[in-house]
Design a protein around this motif. Structure first.
Motif, PDB file in Angstrom:
ATOM      1  N   GLU A 241      -5.818   5.937  44.682  1.00  0.00           N
ATOM      2  CA  GLU A 241      -5.161   5.517  43.444  1.00  0.00           C
ATOM      3  C   GLU A 241      -4.570   6.751  42.763  1.00  0.00           C
ATOM      4  OE1 GLU A 241      -6.175   3.506  39.066  1.00  0.00           O
ATOM      5  OE2 GLU A 241      -7.777   3.858  40.533  1.00  0.00           O
ATOM      6  N   ILE A 242      -3.321   6.652  42.319  1.00  0.00           N
ATOM      7  CA  ILE A 242      -2.662   7.730  41.582  1.00  0.00           C
ATOM      8  C   ILE A 242      -2.311   7.167  40.207  1.00  0.00           C
ATOM      9  CG2 ILE A 242      -0.732   9.345  41.539  1.00  0.00           C
ATOM     10  CD1 ILE A 242      -0.554   9.012  44.599  1.00  0.00           C
ATOM     11  N   THR A 243      -2.959   7.665  39.162  1.00  0.00           N
ATOM     12  CA  THR A 243      -2.854   7.040  37.842  1.00  0.00           C
ATOM     13  C   THR A 243      -1.684   7.539  37.013  1.00  0.00           C
ATOM     14  OG1 THR A 243      -4.229   8.684  36.701  1.00  0.00           O
ATOM     15  CG2 THR A 243      -5.366   6.853  37.788  1.00  0.00           C
ATOM     16  N   GLY A 244      -1.228   8.780  37.223  1.00  0.00           N
ATOM     17  CA  GLY A 244      -0.322   9.389  36.266  1.00  0.00           C
ATOM     18  C   GLY A 244      -1.096   9.768  35.011  1.00  0.00           C
ATOM     19  N   ARG A 245      -0.385   9.974  33.898  1.00  0.00           N
ATOM     20  CA  ARG A 245      -1.026  10.372  32.638  1.00  0.00           C
ATOM     21  C   ARG A 245      -1.943   9.257  32.136  1.00  0.00           C
ATOM     22  NH1 ARG A 245       0.299  14.244  29.062  1.00  0.00           N
ATOM     23  NH2 ARG A 245       2.362  14.514  30.012  1.00  0.00           N
ATOM     24  N   VAL A 246      -3.132   9.604  31.687  1.00  0.00           N
ATOM     25  CA  VAL A 246      -4.078   8.629  31.133  1.00  0.00           C
ATOM     26  C   VAL A 246      -4.463   9.051  29.720  1.00  0.00           C
ATOM     27  CG1 VAL A 246      -4.997   7.973  33.387  1.00  0.00           C
ATOM     28  CG2 VAL A 246      -6.098   9.821  32.104  1.00  0.00           C
ATOM     29  N   GLU A 247      -4.823   8.070  28.907  1.00  0.00           N
ATOM     30  CA  GLU A 247      -5.222   8.359  27.529  1.00  0.00           C
ATOM     31  C   GLU A 247      -6.611   8.962  27.460  1.00  0.00           C
ATOM     32  OE1 GLU A 247      -3.479   8.152  24.697  1.00  0.00           O
ATOM     33  OE2 GLU A 247      -1.737   7.677  25.940  1.00  0.00           O
ATOM     34  N   ASN A 248      -7.483   8.546  28.371  1.00  0.00           N
ATOM     35  CA  ASN A 248      -8.877   8.982  28.308  1.00  0.00           C
ATOM     36  C   ASN A 248      -9.335   9.477  29.671  1.00  0.00           C
ATOM     37  OD1 ASN A 248     -11.547   9.413  27.720  1.00  0.00           O
ATOM     38  ND2 ASN A 248     -12.044   7.269  27.296  1.00  0.00           N
ATOM     39  N   LEU A 249      -9.195  10.779  29.905  1.00  0.00           N
ATOM     40  CA  LEU A 249      -9.613  11.376  31.170  1.00  0.00           C
ATOM     41  C   LEU A 249     -11.108  11.236  31.379  1.00  0.00           C
ATOM     42  CD1 LEU A 249      -9.135  13.116  33.710  1.00  0.00           C
ATOM     43  CD2 LEU A 249      -9.287  15.140  32.227  1.00  0.00           C
ATOM     44  N   GLU A 250     -11.867  11.342  30.298  1.00  0.00           N
ATOM     45  CA  GLU A 250     -13.328  11.295  30.402  1.00  0.00           C
ATOM     46  C   GLU A 250     -13.811  10.001  31.044  1.00  0.00           C
ATOM     47  OE1 GLU A 250     -16.951  10.856  27.283  1.00  0.00           O
ATOM     48  OE2 GLU A 250     -15.619  12.563  26.913  1.00  0.00           O
ATOM     49  N   SER A 251     -13.104   8.898  30.809  1.00  0.00           N
ATOM     50  CA  SER A 251     -13.534   7.620  31.374  1.00  0.00           C
ATOM     51  C   SER A 251     -13.508   7.643  32.893  1.00  0.00           C
ATOM     52  CB  SER A 251     -12.648   6.480  30.853  1.00  0.00           C
ATOM     53  OG  SER A 251     -11.303   6.644  31.293  1.00  0.00           O
ATOM     54  N   TYR A 252     -12.702   8.515  33.485  1.00  0.00           N
ATOM     55  CA  TYR A 252     -12.669   8.661  34.940  1.00  0.00           C
ATOM     56  C   TYR A 252     -13.721   9.671  35.408  1.00  0.00           C
ATOM     57  CZ  TYR A 252      -8.255   6.088  35.004  1.00  0.00           C
ATOM     58  OH  TYR A 252      -7.289   5.119  34.878  1.00  0.00           O
ATOM     59  N   LEU A 253     -13.756  10.833  34.752  1.00  0.00           N
ATOM     60  CA  LEU A 253     -14.687  11.874  35.178  1.00  0.00           C
ATOM     61  C   LEU A 253     -16.139  11.467  34.983  1.00  0.00           C
ATOM     62  CD1 LEU A 253     -12.974  15.117  33.778  1.00  0.00           C
ATOM     63  CD2 LEU A 253     -12.890  14.209  36.100  1.00  0.00           C
ATOM     64  N   ALA A 254     -16.425  10.736  33.917  1.00  0.00           N
ATOM     65  CA  ALA A 254     -17.810  10.383  33.591  1.00  0.00           C
ATOM     66  C   ALA A 254     -18.346   9.238  34.415  1.00  0.00           C
ATOM     67  CB  ALA A 254     -17.925  10.049  32.103  1.00  0.00           C
ATOM     68  N   THR A 255     -17.453   8.500  35.078  1.00  0.00           N
ATOM     69  CA  THR A 255     -17.910   7.328  35.837  1.00  0.00           C
ATOM     70  C   THR A 255     -17.808   7.520  37.350  1.00  0.00           C
ATOM     71  OG1 THR A 255     -15.707   6.310  35.685  1.00  0.00           O
ATOM     72  CG2 THR A 255     -17.299   5.739  33.969  1.00  0.00           C
TER      73      THR A 255
END
Length: 400
Positions: free
Chosen positions: A281-295
């Motif tokens: 999956e390639i998301t591009g810019r996201v509003e909340n990076l932490e939601s990806y790194l933390a999960t």
């Protein structure tokens, strides 16, 4: 202390490393000191720091002319001959700097970009404390060795690196103190130019409270790679991972998913990911990076550029997410491989470490140790305290 901070680029929004360092350092210093901020006026905004610092002065940049090709070539040649004399400075910003330093007695003057030095008259350079993040000439030269470039871009980068090195050699010895974020960069830069006024100031990261860190069981079996995906070292890292590492991961863990999170992905990343279908999956810019790194169950940093401090590694560790990186990615952090993270260069071994963490092997230990390592060594409070110590010494030298 009363401090003057000068920036060519207003630090908000925080899109680059220099802005991140500048904004967070300003916030920390403003807790204990009187801060005046002088910056070129951004296209929009510019008042966000009014509530943080004592005084914000935004200067409208002098309109830049567009010289003909011959004029641009001549200016480059003159810059090579005399980097201090032939450089593009903003008259409005220089006037504001001179006026402030004449009216106000500052205990220290702090910059977060070497480019801003050119706006200062030479008699003030010995008072400047400049956080340059990492040595730009070394960064550009080492970036030219990345395999993503065609030969003509590689040649251009090496010419720019040589010009930048000449400018650094002319400017750096004149400055009061120059700060870098990586101890390894200090050693390399000092050896390159014989500089004696270099010092270390740690990078910082916002630490997640231990109680908020997700356990292995509450994470997605996902591999995450974050960063601005137009930035050449990140592009090279993504392509290397997709072409050399991910095939080994899929042999061991066929259900593995890889998520590339970051703004403006290079088209080559999409091409390299096509063959994996929904596994990437390639998301591009996201509003909340932490939601990806933390999960995610594991974060990767496959960069091969040996310079600076990899923010993506620190951000992941601060969220309790175990990291597998290259030795280049760990170079500026100096964590212990096998205890705080895994540092591996070989593609097959890199894949094996990622798969171990996907299966949960040694996951809890790496999560705990990595989180604690960042808490102990990489906070904005610690970074600002180090800078304060250096500024007091510099002020004492000036008074003497």
């Amino acid at each position: 202390m009363r401090l003057l901070i000068v920036m060519e680029r207003y630090p908000l929004p925080m899109r680059a490393g220099g802005a991140i360092v500048g904004f967070n350092t300003i916030k920390e210093l403003a807790r204990r000191h009187v801060i005046d901020l002088l910056s070129l006026k951004p296209e929009a905004g510019g008042q966000e720091l009014d509530a943080v610092v004592s005084d914000v002065q935004l200067v409208t940049a002098e309109p830049a002319d567009s010289p003909a090709l011959a004029g641009r070539i001549l200016s480059k040649l003159l810059f090579l001959i005399s980097p201090l004399k032939y450089q593009r400075l903003d008259i409005n910003l220089r006037s504001a700097i001179v006026d402030r330093c004449h009216r106000v007695k500052y205990d220290g003057i702090v910059l977060f970009e070497l480019a801003a030095v050119k706006h200062f008259p030479q008699q003030l350079l010995h008072r400047l404390a400049v956080n340059i993040e990492d040595p730009q000439s070394l960064r550009i030269l080492r970036m030219s060795d990345l395999p993503i470039w065609p030969w003509h871009i590689r040649l251009k980068l090496r010419i720019v690196a040589a010009m930048t090195r000449r400018y650094e050699r002319a400017v750096v010895p004149l400055l009061g103190q120059v700060f870098l974020l990586s101890k390894s960069d200090i050693r390399d830069f000092a050896q390159l130019g014989g500089y004696t006024n270099l010092a270390h100031v740690a990078y910082g990261v916002i630490q997640k409270d231990k109680s908020e860190i997700r356990s292995y069981e509450n994470r997605k079996k996902m591999i995450v790679y974050s960063g601005n995906m137009f930035h050449p070292p990140n592009v090279d890292g993504a392509l290397h991972f997709l072409n050399a590492v991910f095939p080994h991961i899929l042999k061991l863990e066929p259900e593995a998913r890889f998520c590339i999170v970051g703004a403006d992905p290079d088209p080559r990343i999409f091409v390299a990911a096509q063959k994996y279908g929904s596994s990437v999956e390639i998301t591009g810019r996201v509003e909340n990076l932490e939601s990806y790194l933390a999960t995610a169950v594991v974060s990767v940093c496959p960069v091969r550029l040996e310079i600076g401090v990899q923010t993506k590694v620190l951000e992941s560790l601060s969220l309790g997410t175990p990291v597998v990186t290259t030795h280049a990615g760990n170079r500026g952090i100096e964590a212990t491989s096998g205890i705080h993270l895994h540092a591996v260069d070989d593609a097959e071994k890199f894949a094996a470490k990622v798969c171990e963490l996907i299966r949960g092997e040694n996951w809890a230990s790496l999560s705990e140790n990595g989180w604690r390592f960042v808490a102990d060594h990489f906070s904005w409070g610690k970074s600002a305290a180090q800078l304060e110590d250096h500024l007091r010494v510099l002020a004492a030298k000036g008074a003497a």
